[in-house]
Scaffold this motif. Structure first.
Motif, mmCIF file in Angstrom:
data_model
loop_
_atom_site.group_PDB
_atom_site.id
_atom_site.type_symbol
_atom_site.label_atom_id
_atom_site.label_comp_id
_atom_site.label_asym_id
_atom_site.label_seq_id
_atom_site.Cartn_x
_atom_site.Cartn_y
_atom_site.Cartn_z
ATOM 1 N N ALA A 1 -12.279 -2.767 6.095
ATOM 2 C CA ALA A 1 -13.122 -1.741 5.485
ATOM 3 C C ALA A 1 -12.558 -1.298 4.140
ATOM 4 C CB ALA A 1 -13.256 -0.545 6.427
ATOM 5 N N VAL A 2 -11.254 -1.053 4.096
ATOM 6 C CA VAL A 2 -10.629 -0.588 2.861
ATOM 7 C C VAL A 2 -10.543 -1.712 1.832
ATOM 8 C CG1 VAL A 2 -8.522 0.355 1.839
ATOM 9 C CG2 VAL A 2 -9.325 1.215 4.040
ATOM 10 N N GLN A 3 -10.133 -2.903 2.278
ATOM 11 C CA GLN A 3 -9.946 -4.009 1.343
ATOM 12 C C GLN A 3 -11.253 -4.435 0.678
ATOM 13 O OE1 GLN A 3 -8.832 -7.804 3.078
ATOM 14 N NE2 GLN A 3 -7.691 -8.395 1.261
ATOM 15 N N ASN B 1 4.170 -6.070 3.884
ATOM 16 C CA ASN B 1 2.716 -6.151 3.977
ATOM 17 C C ASN B 1 2.059 -5.988 2.611
ATOM 18 O OD1 ASN B 1 1.804 -6.793 6.550
ATOM 19 N ND2 ASN B 1 2.087 -4.721 7.330
ATOM 20 N N TYR B 2 2.621 -5.094 1.776
ATOM 21 C CA TYR B 2 2.035 -4.908 0.446
ATOM 22 C C TYR B 2 2.187 -6.181 -0.396
ATOM 23 C CZ TYR B 2 1.031 -3.349 -4.234
ATOM 24 O OH TYR B 2 0.489 -3.252 -5.492
ATOM 25 N N LEU B 3 3.333 -6.816 -0.294
ATOM 26 C CA LEU B 3 3.540 -8.057 -1.050
ATOM 27 C C LEU B 3 2.544 -9.132 -0.597
ATOM 28 C CD1 LEU B 3 7.452 -8.192 -1.099
ATOM 29 C CD2 LEU B 3 5.915 -7.647 -3.000
ATOM 30 N N ARG B 4 2.152 -9.078 0.669
ATOM 31 C CA ARG B 4 1.179 -10.047 1.191
ATOM 32 C C ARG B 4 -0.230 -9.689 0.739
ATOM 33 N NH1 ARG B 4 -1.692 -10.868 6.091
ATOM 34 N NH2 ARG B 4 -0.918 -8.939 6.988
ATOM 35 N N PHE B 5 -0.611 -8.409 0.815
ATOM 36 C CA PHE B 5 -1.963 -7.990 0.464
ATOM 37 C C PHE B 5 -2.160 -7.842 -1.029
ATOM 38 C CE2 PHE B 5 -2.479 -6.848 4.920
ATOM 39 C CZ PHE B 5 -3.805 -7.170 5.130
ATOM 40 N N GLY B 6 -1.133 -7.265 -1.721
ATOM 41 C CA GLY B 6 -1.272 -7.013 -3.146
ATOM 42 C C GLY B 6 -1.228 -8.263 -3.964
ATOM 43 N N VAL C 1 -4.918 -0.551 1.189
ATOM 44 C CA VAL C 1 -4.980 -1.234 2.479
ATOM 45 C C VAL C 1 -3.744 -0.936 3.314
ATOM 46 C CG1 VAL C 1 -4.913 -3.488 3.612
ATOM 47 C CG2 VAL C 1 -6.514 -3.081 1.748
ATOM 48 N N VAL C 2 -2.565 -1.106 2.712
ATOM 49 C CA VAL C 2 -1.317 -0.901 3.458
ATOM 50 C C VAL C 2 -1.170 0.548 3.902
ATOM 51 C CG1 VAL C 2 1.200 -0.974 3.301
ATOM 52 C CG2 VAL C 2 -0.165 -2.840 2.356
ATOM 53 N N ALA C 3 -1.518 1.487 3.041
ATOM 54 C CA ALA C 3 -1.408 2.900 3.402
ATOM 55 C C ALA C 3 -2.277 3.230 4.612
ATOM 56 C CB ALA C 3 -1.808 3.777 2.217
ATOM 57 N N ALA C 4 -3.457 2.614 4.684
ATOM 58 C CA ALA C 4 -4.397 2.923 5.763
ATOM 59 C C ALA C 4 -4.100 2.180 7.057
ATOM 60 C CB ALA C 4 -5.819 2.609 5.303
ATOM 61 N N LEU D 1 8.231 7.971 9.339
ATOM 62 C CA LEU D 1 8.374 6.835 8.427
ATOM 63 C C LEU D 1 8.639 5.531 9.166
ATOM 64 C CD1 LEU D 1 10.422 8.349 5.439
ATOM 65 C CD2 LEU D 1 7.958 7.874 5.581
ATOM 66 N N GLY D 2 9.060 5.642 10.431
ATOM 67 C CA GLY D 2 9.261 4.441 11.221
ATOM 68 C C GLY D 2 7.988 3.648 11.402
ATOM 69 N N LEU D 3 6.841 4.330 11.368
ATOM 70 C CA LEU D 3 5.554 3.654 11.502
ATOM 71 C C LEU D 3 5.250 2.767 10.296
ATOM 72 C CD1 LEU D 3 3.366 6.613 12.848
ATOM 73 C CD2 LEU D 3 4.428 4.780 14.176
ATOM 74 N N TYR D 4 5.968 3.010 9.185
ATOM 75 C CA TYR D 4 5.743 2.222 7.974
ATOM 76 C C TYR D 4 6.830 1.172 7.760
ATOM 77 C CZ TYR D 4 1.782 5.084 6.731
ATOM 78 O OH TYR D 4 0.546 5.686 6.742
ATOM 79 N N SER D 5 7.598 0.891 8.806
ATOM 80 C CA SER D 5 8.580 -0.198 8.729
ATOM 81 C C SER D 5 7.828 -1.515 8.505
ATOM 82 C CB SER D 5 9.380 -0.288 10.035
ATOM 83 O OG SER D 5 10.126 0.883 10.256
ATOM 84 N N GLY D 6 8.238 -2.258 7.502
ATOM 85 C CA GLY D 6 7.550 -3.503 7.170
ATOM 86 C C GLY D 6 6.405 -3.310 6.200
ATOM 87 N N GLY D 7 6.207 -2.072 5.723
ATOM 88 C CA GLY D 7 5.105 -1.801 4.809
ATOM 89 C C GLY D 7 5.245 -2.535 3.480
ATOM 90 N N THR D 8 6.470 -2.640 2.984
ATOM 91 C CA THR D 8 6.693 -3.342 1.706
ATOM 92 C C THR D 8 6.309 -4.806 1.815
ATOM 93 O OG1 THR D 8 8.520 -1.848 1.174
ATOM 94 C CG2 THR D 8 8.392 -3.913 -0.061
#
Length: 257
Positions: A157-159, A252-257, A195-198, A243-250
Motif C-alpha cells: 500500500a505504501v510503496q 530493509n531500507y537498502l533493499r527497498f530504497g 515503506v520501511v517505517a510502516a 527500537l528492537g522492533l526496528y532491528s534490521g531496518g537499515t
C-alpha cells in the motif's frame, strides 16, 4: 534476517551493522553464506511481486484510478488497491518466506548463529516445505501469515501509492521528466523510507515468528515460543525496547530504497 533474529530471548548480538554482518558472514561462511536462501528467496519474490504488481495494475485499470482528478482521492484509491493486492501476494508467497527465513538464519559458525537453527532448512526448497508439512500439516505452510500478510499489505500500500504520488510531485515541482533517471531515483529513496517505517514492525514479527519452532516442531509437548505476531512484539519491547522492533531496518531500507 539475522539482524532481526539476533538478541531474541536474551541471545547474542554478533552483528552491530549491515556491513559488519556482511563481513563476518563472508569471512566465516564464504560466498555461499552470503547467498544462502537465494533459491527460496527467488520463489518468494517471484510469487509475491508477480501477484502484487499484476493484481494492482489490473485493479487500477478496472477502477479508472489513473483518470481520477483529485490527487487525494487518487492516492486513497491507490492505497486501497495496493493493500488488496498485497494481501493476495502474501497468501501466494508465505511458504517460500518461511523457508527463506529459516535457511538464512542457519549458520555453519556457532559464533554467528542467531535464532532457531533448522536442520531441514539446509536442504532443497522442496525438502524444507515437506518437513514443515510433516510437522504441522498444510496449515504449517501459512504459519506467520498473521504477521506476513500485514507486512506485505502495508509495504504494498505504501510503496505503490507513495511512489506514484512522489513521482508526480517530483515531476511537477522539480521540473524533471517522468522517464528521467533522477526522477526514479529520488522517488525510490523517499518511498523506501516510507515503506520501511510502516512495515518494519510487521516484518520483524514475521521473521521471528516463522523462524521459531512450532509446538509440533519443538516436540515433547512443549509450547511454541511465540503465539502470535503481537506476542512477538510484546516480548521484544519488554526485553529489547521499542527500537528492537526496528532491528534490521537499515538492511530493509537498502533493499527497498
Amino acid at each position: 534476517t539475522r539482524m532481526a533474529l539476533q538478541g531474541a530471548a536474551g541471545g547474542s548480538k554478533p552483528y552491530p551493522s549491515v556491513l559488519s554482518a556482511l563481513w563476518q558472514i563472508g569471512r566465516a561462511e564464504g560466498v555461499a553464506g552470503l547467498q544462502r536462501g537465494l533459491y527460496p528467496g527467488c520463489f518468494w519474490q517471484f510469487s509475491n511481486v508477480s501477484v502484487r504488481f499484476g493484481v494492482y495494475a489490473s485493479f487500477k485499470r478496472l477502477s479508472g484510478t489513473d483518470e481520477t482528478a483529485s490527487p487525494l482521492r487518487k492516492y486513497l484509491q491507490s492505497l486501497g488497491l495496493a493493500g488488496i493486492s498485497g494481501g493476495l501476494a502474501a497468501l501466494a508467497s508465505n511458504p517460500f518466506f518461511i523457508v527463506k527465513t529459516r535457511l538464512q538464519a542457519t549458520s555453519s559458525s556457532g559464533a554467528l548463529a542467531v535464532g532457531q537453527q533448522h536442520a531441514a532448512a539446509s536442504g532443497a526448497v522442496g525438502g524444507a516445505l515437506a518437513a514443515i508439512v510433516r510437522a504441522d500439516g498444510l496449515p504449517g505452510l501459512f504459519r506467520g501469515l498473521s504477521a506476513f500478510a500485514p507486512r506485505v499489505i502495508v509495504a504494498s500500500a505504501v510503496q505503490l501509492s507513495t511512489y506514484d504520488t512522489v513521482k508526480g510531485w517530483v515531476v511537477s515541482s522539480c521540473g524533471l521528466r517522468p522517464d528521467q533517471l533522477l526522477t526514479h531515483v529520488a522517488s525510490s529513496f523517499v518511498t523506501g523510507a516510507a515503506v520501511v517505517a510502516a512495515m518494519q514492525p510487521f516484518d520483524f514479527a514475521a521473521t521471528r515468528l516463522v523462524n521459531s519452532p512450532s509446538a509440533a516442531e519443538a516436540g515433547g509437548g512443549g509450547a511454541a515460543v511465540y503465539s502470535s505476531p503481537w506476542d512477538v512484539m510484546r516480548k521484544t519491547v519488554a526485553s529489547e525496547g521499542v527500537l528492537g522492533l526496528y532491528s534490521g531496518g537499515t538492511a530493509n531500507y537498502l533493499r527497498f530504497g
